[in-house]
Design a protein around this motif. Structure first.
Motif, mmCIF file in Angstrom:
data_model
loop_
_atom_site.group_PDB
_atom_site.id
_atom_site.type_symbol
_atom_site.label_atom_id
_atom_site.label_comp_id
_atom_site.label_asym_id
_atom_site.label_seq_id
_atom_site.Cartn_x
_atom_site.Cartn_y
_atom_site.Cartn_z
ATOM 1 N N ARG A 157 -5.239 3.335 4.781
ATOM 2 C CA ARG A 157 -3.692 3.779 4.461
ATOM 3 C C ARG A 157 -3.552 3.808 2.973
ATOM 4 N NH1 ARG A 157 -0.373 -0.671 7.013
ATOM 5 N NH2 ARG A 157 -0.710 -1.614 5.151
ATOM 6 N N VAL A 158 -4.034 2.994 2.102
ATOM 7 C CA VAL A 158 -3.964 2.809 0.865
ATOM 8 C C VAL A 158 -4.439 4.308 0.186
ATOM 9 C CG1 VAL A 158 -4.560 1.849 -1.401
ATOM 10 C CG2 VAL A 158 -3.795 0.549 0.595
ATOM 11 N N ALA A 159 -5.746 4.434 0.843
ATOM 12 C CA ALA A 159 -6.293 5.754 0.143
ATOM 13 C C ALA A 159 -5.545 6.945 0.478
ATOM 14 C CB ALA A 159 -7.587 6.013 0.828
ATOM 15 N N LEU A 217 2.284 -7.262 -12.976
ATOM 16 C CA LEU A 217 2.787 -7.138 -11.790
ATOM 17 C C LEU A 217 3.453 -8.552 -11.437
ATOM 18 C CD1 LEU A 217 0.339 -5.079 -9.649
ATOM 19 C CD2 LEU A 217 2.624 -4.361 -10.483
ATOM 20 N N TYR A 218 2.762 -9.726 -11.954
ATOM 21 C CA TYR A 218 3.112 -11.113 -11.759
ATOM 22 C C TYR A 218 4.333 -11.090 -12.676
ATOM 23 C CZ TYR A 218 3.260 -16.232 -12.308
ATOM 24 O OH TYR A 218 3.311 -17.225 -12.457
ATOM 25 N N GLN A 219 4.675 -10.508 -13.772
ATOM 26 C CA GLN A 219 5.696 -10.579 -14.526
ATOM 27 C C GLN A 219 7.053 -10.039 -13.852
ATOM 28 O OE1 GLN A 219 3.999 -9.542 -18.171
ATOM 29 N NE2 GLN A 219 3.649 -11.598 -18.927
ATOM 30 N N ILE A 220 6.870 -8.777 -13.092
ATOM 31 C CA ILE A 220 7.827 -8.157 -12.734
ATOM 32 C C ILE A 220 7.809 -8.574 -11.059
ATOM 33 C CG2 ILE A 220 7.850 -6.236 -14.212
ATOM 34 C CD1 ILE A 220 6.396 -4.411 -11.965
ATOM 35 N N GLY A 221 7.264 -9.621 -10.667
ATOM 36 C CA GLY A 221 7.586 -9.874 -9.315
ATOM 37 C C GLY A 221 6.851 -9.140 -8.301
ATOM 38 N N LEU A 222 5.931 -8.511 -8.510
ATOM 39 C CA LEU A 222 5.104 -7.538 -7.567
ATOM 40 C C LEU A 222 3.521 -8.060 -7.324
ATOM 41 C CD1 LEU A 222 6.280 -4.173 -8.439
ATOM 42 C CD2 LEU A 222 6.823 -5.331 -6.393
ATOM 43 N N ALA A 223 3.272 -9.335 -8.051
ATOM 44 C CA ALA A 223 1.818 -9.919 -7.770
ATOM 45 C C ALA A 223 1.803 -9.889 -6.242
ATOM 46 C CB ALA A 223 1.689 -10.986 -8.940
ATOM 47 N N LYS A 224 0.580 -9.934 -6.120
ATOM 48 C CA LYS A 224 0.041 -10.319 -4.623
ATOM 49 C C LYS A 224 0.727 -9.319 -3.489
ATOM 50 C CE LYS A 224 -2.925 -13.282 -6.177
ATOM 51 N NZ LYS A 224 -4.326 -12.708 -6.055
ATOM 52 N N THR A 225 1.373 -8.334 -3.790
ATOM 53 C CA THR A 225 2.086 -7.719 -2.896
ATOM 54 C C THR A 225 1.370 -6.016 -2.570
ATOM 55 O OG1 THR A 225 3.279 -6.407 -4.400
ATOM 56 C CG2 THR A 225 4.354 -8.492 -3.666
ATOM 57 N N PHE A 226 1.599 -5.547 -1.463
ATOM 58 C CA PHE A 226 1.109 -4.479 -1.043
ATOM 59 C C PHE A 226 1.179 -3.365 -2.072
ATOM 60 C CE2 PHE A 226 0.796 -0.350 1.444
ATOM 61 C CZ PHE A 226 -0.230 -0.447 1.907
ATOM 62 N N GLY A 234 1.984 -3.452 -5.209
ATOM 63 C CA GLY A 234 1.156 -3.683 -6.374
ATOM 64 C C GLY A 234 -0.328 -3.183 -6.149
ATOM 65 N N LEU A 235 -0.767 -3.465 -5.391
ATOM 66 C CA LEU A 235 -2.227 -2.831 -4.903
ATOM 67 C C LEU A 235 -2.075 -1.319 -5.009
ATOM 68 C CD1 LEU A 235 -5.098 -3.677 -3.999
ATOM 69 C CD2 LEU A 235 -4.325 -3.089 -1.681
ATOM 70 N N GLN A 236 -0.965 -0.859 -4.292
ATOM 71 C CA GLN A 236 -1.158 0.707 -4.188
ATOM 72 C C GLN A 236 -0.785 1.146 -5.673
ATOM 73 O OE1 GLN A 236 -0.794 2.472 -0.824
ATOM 74 N NE2 GLN A 236 -1.361 3.814 -2.730
ATOM 75 N N ILE A 237 0.061 0.581 -6.580
ATOM 76 C CA ILE A 237 0.270 1.005 -7.668
ATOM 77 C C ILE A 237 -1.139 1.096 -8.382
ATOM 78 C CG2 ILE A 237 1.384 0.583 -9.933
ATOM 79 C CD1 ILE A 237 3.799 -0.302 -8.370
ATOM 80 N N GLY A 238 -1.836 0.139 -8.440
ATOM 81 C CA GLY A 238 -3.112 0.072 -9.038
ATOM 82 C C GLY A 238 -4.075 1.186 -8.737
#
Lengths: 356, 268, 285
Positions: free
Chosen positions: B75-77, B129-138, B140-144
Motif C-alpha cells: 500500500r505504501v509503495a 515529524l515529532y515536532q509537527i505531531g506526525l511521529a509514529k503515524t502512517f 509520516g512513514l508515507q511522507i518519508g
C-alpha cells in the motif's frame, strides 16, 4: 486570403541582437522567402511570426490586425518544420487530422478533409501508416498536408527541404509551390538555398545579421541587388571597383578599370561616390581572337575548367582584378591565352560600396 | 602472431572469462540462495534444499503479521509511486521552463534525497515529524517513502521529456492545441514509457526501504522488510526465504516491465 | 529555443515544497537538535549546549568507531571498484541480447532490497551452507568457517550491495570512449595491457569518480548490513547512532554523532574530488 505585415521586429538574447528591425509584407497569396546564411535571423523571424518566440518590439499583423500578442495556438498559421515534427505515436491520418480536433468542424467532415489534404500532396493509400514507416519525402508531404488541412491564414515553412536528398528536394519544392498557389495561401519560406528561394518565391528577403538587406522579387534580387552581400549570396558574381562621375535617374556615368561607362544602378548613388560594379558571369562573353573592337576589357586566361555544359574561366585583367565567366563548351581555351571580354552593359549593375 | 603469444592470448581470454563468471556468481549467489531455500521441503533454511515444495509460501501466508506487513508495504509503495509520478511530472515540466543554468541547480535539488544518505534523511524526518505531531503515524512513514523515492520518478520522467523534440509541442500548438491538449495528446503518450519506468522504480524503492521505515514506522504497523528483519533475528526459518522470494519476484517483474517498455540499456 | 511559459514554473511548487519542508528543514533541524541539551523525560531538552560535540570529539571510543567506519567504507569502496571494473568493462563490450542479459543480472540485485540481499548471504555463509560445503569439497578447508557476525562478512555484503552503483557509471564512461583511441594506441605499438593502463583506464575516470564517491558515502552511512550481518560484534557509526536514537532516546547526542560522521565523510569526498580534479578536467570530453 490574408495580407501579412511584419514591422520593425526586434529580438535580443542578452547582448546578442538576433533581429534588428525586420520589416516585411506579403500580399494575399504570395510566397515570401527569407534567405540568408545560418545565424542571419531568418528562422528567428519565422518563429516570431509563428508565435514560438515573442519579439521584444515590433508588430506582426494579418489583414491589418495585430496578432503579436495572440498565442500561437490561436494564430491559425500552419507550420512545416525542418525535421517535420510528425507525432510519432499517431498514424498519417491522425497527424493530418490533429489540427481539426481543435476547430469547430463536425467529426463527419474530418475524414474527407484529411483525404483531400493527402490527395493534394499526392500521398494516398498510406493513411494508416506510422510516420517512421515513411520515407523522408513522404514525411515531408504529411507535414505539409497537416499544416494545410486547417486552411491556415498563413503557411510557415522552416527549411522544409533541408533533410531531403537533392533529387527529392526538387520534386517537393515544386509540390510546395503548386499546393500553395492552388490553395491561395500566403506563405513565408525560410531557406539558405538561393536557387530554391528564387525558384518558388514571389518575393525574397535576403537577410544579413538580423536585418533585411533587400526585399524584392527574385529577378530584382539577382539583377538589381542593393549591395555586394546580396549579389554574392544570390549567385556567381564579379565586382569591379568604380567611381561615380555623373548620376541621373538611376543611370550612372562611371569610371572603372580605366574606362568610362554608362550603367544602371542603385538610385541612391551620387556623383563622387565610390561604388562597385556587378558583372554577372552570364553578361560577359569571350572574344577569342584576342581583343576585338567590341571588347571592353582585355586580359589573360588564368584558369579554365571544362564543366560539360560550359567552361568555367577566370580572366586576369591587365588593369588588376579577375573576372569569372562561363564560356561555351566547344571553344578551346587554355591558360595563358590573351583574350578580350565583351560586356552586356544593360545587365551590369552599380551598387554602393558597403564597408564590412 | 607467434604461436606462443597466441596461446598466451587464449589463456588470458579464458581466465578473464572465468573471472567474469565468478563475479556474476558472486553477484547473484545471495538471490539464488534465497530462492532455492524458499522452495525447500525440509524444516531448515538450507541450500541445497531438501526436496521441493511450496509449504513455506503457505506458511508465509498463514502468518497474519507477515501478511499484514506485506499488505502495508504494497500500500505504501503504491501511494508512493502514484504521488511521486504526479509530483515528478509536474516538476519535470517546470524544469523545461527554466533557463539552462537554473535547470542544473533544479536538477541537483530534485535528486537531493538520492545524494543525502537515507540514514540522515530518516533522522531529520524523525525529529521533524515529532515536532509537527506526525511521529509514529502512517502518514509520516508515507511522507518519508515519497521523499526518498521521488528522485527515481523525477529522473525517469525528465529523461523521457528530454527525448521529445521541442518541435512536437510547437507543431501541436501551431495546429490550435492548447497547452493542456498538447500535454494530454502529445507529451503524455510520448513520455508514457518513462513515466511508467519511474513509477516502477519508485514502487520498488519504497517496497525495499528499511532504515527510514525503522525510524518512522507507525505504532502497530510494520513493513515487510522490518518484519523480515525481526523474523530473521528471532526465528531463522524458510518462511523468511519465502517472503524474500516474493519480494525478489516483485523486483524481477519490475525489471521485466522496464525492459518491455523502454529497454534496460536505456533505463540504467 | 521557445520562450519560456511562465505558468509552467508553478508546476515545480509541490516538488520544491516536498524537498524543502521534508528534507532541507529536517536536516537543518537535525543540526539544531545536536546543540540541544539532553532531556530527562523527553528525547531532548529546551536549552542549547555544545557539550555533545565535546563528548564525541573527546571520547576515544567514538573517535575509534568513526575511524573504523571510515576505514571500513574505504575498504568497501576499493574492493567494490576492483570487482566492478572488470564487470563494467565486460558489460561495455557486450552488444544486443547478451548486453541485455548482463544488464538484467546487474540490475536485478539493484532492484531487490538491501535487506533481502544481506539475508541471502546469511544462507550462503551458514555453517552448513553452500560456501562451506564447496570450500570443503574443493579441499581448501577442513572445518567449516564461522563467517557470520564478522567484519569480513559485513564488508563483503556491502561490496555486493554497491556493485551496481559502481558498474553502471563506469560502463557508461567506457561506452563513451571512442574505440578508435585504443586502436590508435595499438597501432602505435602499445600492448593491450599498456593500452588499457595508459588510454582506457584514465578515460574511464569520469565513471570511476562518481562511482567511488557514491559508494563511499553510502557505505559510511549504511545501517542494515552491519546491523543484520555484524550483529553486536561489528560496531560502526550508523549502528551506534540508531542505538542512541531508538534505544536510549538521546536525540541530541545521536544527532551530534550523525553530523560528525557526515562532516568527516564530506571532508574525505571533497579531498578526493580536489585530488582528482585535474585528471577529471583533462579526460572530460
Amino acid at each position: 486570403m490574408a495580407k501579412v505585415k511584419v514591422k520593425s521586429l526586434t529580438k535580443r538574447y542578452g547582448a546578442v541582437t538576433a533581429l534588428d528591425g525586420v520589416t516585411l509584407d506579403a500580399e494575399s497569396g504570395e510566397l515570401i522567402s527569407l534567405l540568408g546564411p545560418s545565424g542571419c535571423g531568418k528562422s528567428t523571424t519565422l518563429r516570431c511570426v509563428a508565435g514560438f518566440l515573442s519579439p521584444d518590439s515590433g508588430d506582426i499583423s494579418v489583414n491589418d490586425q495585430s496578432i503579436v500578442s495572440t498565442p500561437s495556438n490561436r494564430r491559425d498559421f500552419g507550420v512545416v518544420f525542418q525535421n517535420y515534427a510528425l507525432f510519432p505515436h499517431m498514424t498519417v491520418a491522425q497527424n493530418v487530422g490533429y489540427g481539426l480536433l481543435f476547430r469547430k468542424i463536425p467529426k463527419s467532415e474530418h475524414g474527407p478533409r484529411i483525404e483531400n489534404a493527402l490527395r493534394m500532396v499526392r500521398l494516398t493509400g498510406l493513411a494508416d501508416r506510422l510516420p517512421k514507416a515513411l520515407s523522408g519525402g513522404q514525411q515531408q508531404r504529411v507535414a505539409l498536408a497537416r499544416a494545410l488541412v486547417i486552411e491556415p491564414r498563413l503557411l510557415l515553412l522552416d527549411e522544409p527541404l533541408a533533410n531531403l536528398d537533392a533529387r527529392l528536394r526538387d520534386e517537393v519544392r515544386w509540390l510546395i509551390r503548386e499546393v500553395q498557389q492552388q490553395s491561395g495561401t500566403t506563405a513565408f519560406y525560410v531557406t539558405h538555398d538561393q536557387a530554391e528561394a528564387m525558384a518558388i518565391s514571389d518575393k525574397v528577403a535576403v537577410m544579413k545579421s538580423g536585418k533585411v538587406a533587400q526585399f524584392a522579387t527574385p529577378r530584382d534580387i539577382y539583377q538589381r541587388p542593393s549591395e555586394r552581400y546580396v549579389a554574392d549570396f544570390t549567385g556567381e558574381a564579379n565586382f569591379l571597383a568604380a567611381r561615380v562621375l555623373d548620376a541621373s535617374a538611376g543611370r550612372f556615368r562611371i569610371e572603372v578599370a580605366g574606362q568610362t561607362l554608362d550603367v544602371p544602378g542603385v538610385a541612391s548613388l551620387k556623383a563622387g561616390d565610390t561604388a562597385e560594379l556587378l558583372l554577372r558571369p552570364e553578361s560577359l562573353s569571350l572574344d577569342m581572337d584576342g581583343a576585338s573592337p567590341r571588347s571592353l576589357f582585355t586580359g589573360v586566361v588564368s584558369k579554365a575548367a571544362f564543366l560539360g555544359a560550359s567552361q568555367h574561366c577566370e580572366i586576369s585583367l591587365g588593369t588588376g582584378g579577375v573576372l569569372k565567366l562561363a564560356a561555351p563548351p566547344n571553344t578551346s581555351i587554355a591558360a595563358g591565352e590573351q583574350v578580350g571580354i565583351s560586356v552586356a552593359l544593360e545587365h551590369a549593375w552599380l551598387m554602393p560600396e558597403v564597408k564590412p | 602472431m607467434t604461436p606462443v603469444s597466441e596461446k598466451r592470448g587464449r589463456l588470458a581470454r579464458i581466465s578473464f572469462g572465468a573471472l567474469i563468471l565468478l563475479l556474476y556468481v558472486f553477484l547473484l549467489a545471495p538471490l539464488a540462495a534465497i530462492m532455492l531455500a524458499s522452495f525447500t521441503g525440509g524444516e531448515l533454511m538450507r541450500v541445497p534444499p531438501q526436496g521441493l515444495s511450496l509449504r513455506w509460501f503457505v506458511a508465509f501466508f498463514q502468518r497474519q503479521d507477515l501478511v499484514d506487513a506485506l499488505l502495508m508495504s504494497l500500500r505504501v509503495a503504491l501511494v508512493t509511486s502514484v504521488v511521486t509520478s504526479i509530483v515528478g511530472m509536474m516538476a519535470a515540466l517546470c524544469s523545461q521552463a527554466l533557463s539552462r543554468r537554473l535547470a542544473v541547480v533544479f536538477q541537483i535539488s530534485m535528486t537531493l534525497p538520492l545524494l543525502v544518505p537515507e540514514l540522515l534523511t530518516s533522522i531529520g524526518l524523525l525529529f521533524f515529524l515529532y515536532q509537527i505531531g506526525l511521529a509514529k503515524t502512517f502518514i509520516g512513514l508515507q511522507i518519508g517513502h515519497i521523499l526518498i523515492a521521488f528522485p527515481y520518478a523525477y529522473v525517469s520522467i525528465v529523461a523521457a521529456l528530454r527525448q521529445i523534440d521541442p518541435a512536437m509541442e510547437e507543431a501541436s500548438g501551431s495546429l490550435g492545441a492548447t497547452a493542456l491538449d498538447t500535454f494530454r495528446r502529445i507529451l503524455l503518450p510520448l513520455a508514457a514509457p518513462g513515466i511508467v519506468m519511474g513509477a516502477v522504480f519508485a514502487f520498488i524503492t519504497s517496497f525495499d526501504l528499511y532504515t527510514i521505515s525503522l525510524l518512522l514506522k507507525p505504532v502497530g504497523g510494520n513493513t515487510l522488510p522490518l518484519a523480515l528483519f525481526d523474523f530473521l533475528t528471532y526465528e531463522f526459518r524458510p518462511t523468511a526465504a519465502a517472503a524474500a522470494t516474493l519480494s525478489i519476484l516483485l523486483s524481477a517483474l519490475g525489471v521485466a516491465l522496464i525492459q518491455k517498455i523502454v529497454g534496460l540499456q536505456r533505463a540504467f | 529555443m521557445t520562450d519560456a511559459r511562465k505558468w509552467q514554473l508553478l508546476l515545480g511548487i509541490p516538488a520544491v515544497l516536498l524537498l524543502f519542508v521534508f528534507l532541507i528543514m529536517p536536516l537543518a533541524g537535525m543540526v539544531e537538535m545536536s546543540f540541544r541539551t539532553a532531556g530527562s523525560n523527553a528525547p531532548y531538552g529546551d536549552g542549547f549546549t555544545a557539550v555533545h560535540y565535546a563528548r564525541v570529539l573527546g571520547d576515544g571510543f567514538y573517535m575509534a568507531t568513526l575511524l573504523r567506519s571510515l576505514v571500513t567504507a574505504a575498504i568497501v569502496t576499493l574492493l567494490c571498484l576492483i570487482v566492478s571494473y572488470p564487470l563494467a568493462w565486460h558489460l561495455s563490450t557486450a552488444r544486443g541480447g547478451k548486453a541485455l542479459f548482463l544488464y538484467a543480472c546487474i540490475a536485478s540485485p539493484l532492484m531487490t532490497g538491501v535487506l533481502v540481499r544481506n539475508f541471502g548471504w546469511m544462507i550462503v555463509v551458514a555453517i552448513d551452507g553452500p560456501l562451506n560445503a564447496s570450500l570443503m569439497g574443493l579441499g581448501f578447508i577442513s572445518r567449516p568457517l564461522r563467517v557470520m557476525f564478522t567484519q569480513g562478512l559485513v564488508i563483503m555484503a556491502l561490496v555486493h550491495v554497491f556493485i551496481p552503483f559502481m558498474v553502471l557509471p563506469i560502463n557508461n564512461a567506457l561506452r563513451n570512449i571512442n574505440p578508435a583511441l585504443s586502436e590508435a594506441s595499438l597501432s602505435l605499438g602499445a600492448s593491450r595491457l599498456s593500452t588499457f593502463f595508459r588510454v582506457t583506464l584514465p578515460l574511464s575516470f569520469p565513471g570511476i569518480q562518481p562511482g567511488v564517491i557514491l559508494v563511499f558515502v553510502l557505505s559510511v552511512a549504511a545501517y542494515v548490513t552491519p546491523a543484520l550481518l555484524g550483529g553486536q560484534m561489528v560496531n560502526l557509526m550508523p549502528t551506534l547512532i540508531i542505538r542512541e536514537l531508538t534505544g536510549t532516546f538521546a536525540w541530541p547526542f545521536g544527532s551530534t554523532l550523525a553530523i560528525v560522521m557526515s562532516i568527516a565523510t564530506l571532508s574525505i569526498v571533497v579531498a578526493f574530488s580536489l585530488l582528482t580534479a585535474r585528471l577529471m578536467e583533462r579526460v572530460r570530453a
